[in-house]
Design a protein around this motif. Structure first.
Motif, PDB file in Angstrom:
ATOM      1  N   SER A  10       5.134   0.427   7.866  1.00 53.97           N
ATOM      2  CA  SER A  10       5.008  -0.463   6.713  1.00 53.97           C
ATOM      3  C   SER A  10       5.632  -1.821   7.026  1.00 53.97           C
ATOM      4  CB  SER A  10       5.707   0.153   5.496  1.00 53.97           C
ATOM      5  OG  SER A  10       7.118   0.137   5.699  1.00 53.97           O
ATOM      6  N   THR A  86      -0.778   3.995  -6.058  1.00 53.05           N
ATOM      7  CA  THR A  86       0.652   4.314  -6.092  1.00 53.05           C
ATOM      8  C   THR A  86       1.108   5.134  -4.887  1.00 53.05           C
ATOM      9  OG1 THR A  86       0.219   6.263  -7.451  1.00 53.05           O
ATOM     10  CG2 THR A  86       0.769   4.200  -8.622  1.00 53.05           C
ATOM     11  N   SER A  87       0.250   5.298  -3.906  1.00 55.57           N
ATOM     12  CA  SER A  87       0.625   6.044  -2.705  1.00 55.57           C
ATOM     13  C   SER A  87       1.842   5.409  -2.051  1.00 55.57           C
ATOM     14  CB  SER A  87      -0.540   6.039  -1.713  1.00 55.57           C
ATOM     15  OG  SER A  87      -0.101   6.484  -0.439  1.00 55.57           O
ATOM     16  N   ARG A  88       2.683   6.244  -1.477  1.00 53.58           N
ATOM     17  CA  ARG A  88       3.856   5.743  -0.751  1.00 53.58           C
ATOM     18  C   ARG A  88       3.456   4.957   0.496  1.00 53.58           C
ATOM     19  NH1 ARG A  88       8.845   7.717  -1.501  1.00 53.58           N
ATOM     20  NH2 ARG A  88       9.234   7.901   0.741  1.00 53.58           N
ATOM     21  N   GLU A  91       2.002  -0.840  -0.067  1.00 54.00           N
ATOM     22  CA  GLU A  91       2.970  -1.791  -0.605  1.00 54.00           C
ATOM     23  C   GLU A  91       2.174  -2.956  -1.189  1.00 54.00           C
ATOM     24  OE1 GLU A  91       6.799  -1.148   2.279  1.00 54.00           O
ATOM     25  OE2 GLU A  91       5.334  -2.652   2.912  1.00 54.00           O
ATOM     26  N   ARG A 126       4.883  -0.014  -6.465  1.00 54.36           N
ATOM     27  CA  ARG A 126       4.946  -0.220  -5.020  1.00 54.36           C
ATOM     28  C   ARG A 126       5.129  -1.699  -4.661  1.00 54.36           C
ATOM     29  NH1 ARG A 126       6.829   3.079  -2.472  1.00 54.36           N
ATOM     30  NH2 ARG A 126       5.709   2.504  -0.605  1.00 54.36           N
TER      31      ARG A 126
END
Length: 175
Positions: A10, A86-88, A91, A126
């Motif tokens: 990320s 909303t997935s981790r 971003e 996020r």
């Protein structure tokens, strides 16, 4: 890329690596997408299946579903679609209220654009405090303003000093 030993991380992790000068024995890549085009709905599910993180830099004005740019066929994510992401692995960062060159704006116009965009995006689960300059165009004043708001500027201008810890360079991250 993964088969060639490149690990996707990320933007937040890449920034942490750079700030802490973590020895990079492995090759890393960070994927970013500007503007918030609706076509992200086609690629993001596949990226999630592959466990590939990405940062979306969003222009808040376009979240109402209208195209304000020269091509009326450009389609953007609408607010509900963005907030459903909303997935981790995702971003959400700022790309300004509109897709405008910061060098062509006075500082008050730039500040207003940032404030409007952050107002729209900051409640996203996020959201990250990063701002990708449109076309990498910025000034020392815009950098100082973002810094005063604890927003990390992201550039794509490889001519800047790579030792500048206040700026994340896309070119540096993906090497």
């Amino acid at each position: 890329m993964q088969r060639n030993g490149v690990k996707f991380i990320s933007l937040t992790d890449a920034h942490r690596h750079i700030c802490k000068d973590i020895f990079r024995w492995q090759k890393y890549a960070v994927l970013t997408f500007d503007d918030g085009y609706m076509s992200l709905n086609e690629i993001l599910p596949w990226m999630e299946e592959q466990h590939i993180p990405a940062t979306l830099f969003i222009n808040g004005k376009y979240l109402d579903g209208k195209s304000y740019r020269s091509n009326p066929h450009e389609k953007y994510l609408i607010n509900a679609e963005l907030f459903a992401l909303t997935s981790r692995l995702i971003e959400i960062g700022s790309h300004g209220w509109e897709h405008t060159n910061a060098r062509e704006m006075n500082l008050d116009e730039f500040k207003l654009g940032i404030e409007l965009n952050i107002e729209r995006l900051h409640t996203h689960p996020r959201y990250i405090p990063f701002h990708a300059y449109t076309w990498g165009k910025h000034t020392s004043e815009t950098d100082r303003y973002l810094s005063s708001k604890d927003i990390i500027p992201v550039c794509m201008d490889g001519k800047k000093n790579y030792n500048d810890s206040t700026v994340v360079h896309r070119e540096l991250i993906d090497k």
